[in-house]
Motif scaffolding. Structure first.
Motif, PDB file in Angstrom:
ATOM      1  N   ASN A   1       3.763 -12.490  -7.023  1.00  0.00           N
ATOM      2  CA  ASN A   1       3.693 -13.886  -6.602  1.00  0.00           C
ATOM      3  C   ASN A   1       2.713 -14.098  -5.452  1.00  0.00           C
ATOM      4  N   ILE A   2       2.285 -13.015  -4.839  1.00  0.00           N
ATOM      5  CA  ILE A   2       1.394 -13.082  -3.677  1.00  0.00           C
ATOM      6  C   ILE A   2      -0.061 -13.054  -4.133  1.00  0.00           C
ATOM      7  N   ASP A   3      -0.870 -13.928  -3.554  1.00  0.00           N
ATOM      8  CA  ASP A   3      -2.305 -13.962  -3.842  1.00  0.00           C
ATOM      9  C   ASP A   3      -2.913 -12.571  -3.613  1.00  0.00           C
ATOM     10  N   ALA A   4      -3.823 -12.181  -4.468  1.00  0.00           N
ATOM     11  CA  ALA A   4      -4.437 -10.850  -4.395  1.00  0.00           C
ATOM     12  C   ALA A   4      -5.219 -10.636  -3.103  1.00  0.00           C
ATOM     13  N   ASN A   5      -5.572 -11.697  -2.411  1.00  0.00           N
ATOM     14  CA  ASN A   5      -6.312 -11.573  -1.150  1.00  0.00           C
ATOM     15  C   ASN A   5      -5.406 -11.358   0.060  1.00  0.00           C
ATOM     16  N   VAL A   6      -4.102 -11.407  -0.147  1.00  0.00           N
ATOM     17  CA  VAL A   6      -3.137 -11.144   0.920  1.00  0.00           C
ATOM     18  C   VAL A   6      -2.788  -9.671   0.876  1.00  0.00           C
ATOM     19  N   ARG A   7      -2.826  -9.014   2.014  1.00  0.00           N
ATOM     20  CA  ARG A   7      -2.430  -7.591   2.091  1.00  0.00           C
ATOM     21  C   ARG A   7      -0.916  -7.534   2.009  1.00  0.00           C
ATOM     22  N   PHE A   8      -0.392  -6.957   0.932  1.00  0.00           N
ATOM     23  CA  PHE A   8       1.048  -6.899   0.665  1.00  0.00           C
ATOM     24  C   PHE A   8       1.579  -5.531   1.087  1.00  0.00           C
ATOM     25  N   VAL A   9       2.562  -5.517   1.995  1.00  0.00           N
ATOM     26  CA  VAL A   9       3.092  -4.267   2.540  1.00  0.00           C
ATOM     27  C   VAL A   9       4.602  -4.211   2.322  1.00  0.00           C
ATOM     28  N   VAL A  10       5.065  -3.125   1.712  1.00  0.00           N
ATOM     29  CA  VAL A  10       6.499  -2.893   1.527  1.00  0.00           C
ATOM     30  C   VAL A  10       6.926  -1.858   2.567  1.00  0.00           C
ATOM     31  N   THR A  11       7.790  -2.254   3.485  1.00  0.00           N
ATOM     32  CA  THR A  11       8.154  -1.378   4.599  1.00  0.00           C
ATOM     33  C   THR A  11       8.815  -0.077   4.141  1.00  0.00           C
ATOM     34  N   ALA A  12       9.588  -0.135   3.064  1.00  0.00           N
ATOM     35  CA  ALA A  12      10.273   1.071   2.575  1.00  0.00           C
ATOM     36  C   ALA A  12       9.278   2.150   2.154  1.00  0.00           C
TER      37      ALA A  12
END
Length: 130
Positions: free
Chosen positions: A44-55
Motif C-alpha cells: 500500500n506504500i508508494d514505491a518512493n517511500v523507504r519502507f522499514v519493518v522493525t522486526a
C-alpha cells in the motif's frame, strides 16, 4: 514537528498514516521513511517511500529505535519525514517516554514525525502532539 494519530484499535489509523505518507512523498523536498513493526502494508506504500519493518532489524527497545532513526538520518541527510505506524507495538517502546524523544530529534535534525498510537484516550503528556 510531531503529529500524533490516535484512536482505538480498528479506527483507521493505519489507513490514515499510509495515505499521509503517500501524499507526502509526492510533494516532499526530502526523502520519506515509513517504519512499522509488521510487513502487512508494504504493497500500500508508494514505491518512493523507504519502507522499514522493525522486526527485520531486531529493533525491540526505545534506544534501538532511536539509534536506528539517528543512523538513517546520518546516512541520508535528505530525510525530511518519518511515519511510524503502531509505535506501541514495536517491542517495549513506551510512547509516553519515546514521543518526546522524537520531538527532540525533530528539532535537532529538522525532520517531521507522524506517529500512530492505539489508545482511546491520549495520556496528558502527549496531548500537545495532537
Amino acid at each position: 514537528m510531531i503529529e500524533l494519530i490516535y484512536g482505538a484499535k480498528g479506527t483507521g489509523k493505519t489507513t490514515r498514516i499510509i495515505d499521509k505518507a503517500n501524499a507526502c512523498v509526492a510533494k516532499a523536498k526530502g526523502n520519506v521513511v515509513f517504519i512499522t513493526p509488521i510487513d502487512k502494508y508494504s504493497l500500500n506504500i508508494d514505491a518512493n517511500v523507504r519502507f522499514v519493518v522493525t522486526a527485520e532489524h531486531g529493533i525491540e527497545k526505545e534506544c534501538q529505535l532511536e539509534s536506528f532513526i539517528k543512523g538513517m538520518i546520518a546516512g541520508n541527510a535528505d530525510i525530511g519525514d518519518f511515519f511510524i505506524d503502531g509505535i506501541a507495538r514495536i517491542g517495549s517502546v513506551d510512547p509516553v517516554r519515546f514521543i518526546p524523544e522524537l520531538d527532540a530529534l525533530s528539532s535537532r535534525y529538522n525532520v517531521n514525525f507522524t506517529v500512530t498510537l492505539s489508545m482511546a484516550e491520549v495520556p496528558a503528556e502527549l496531548k500537545r502532539y495532537i
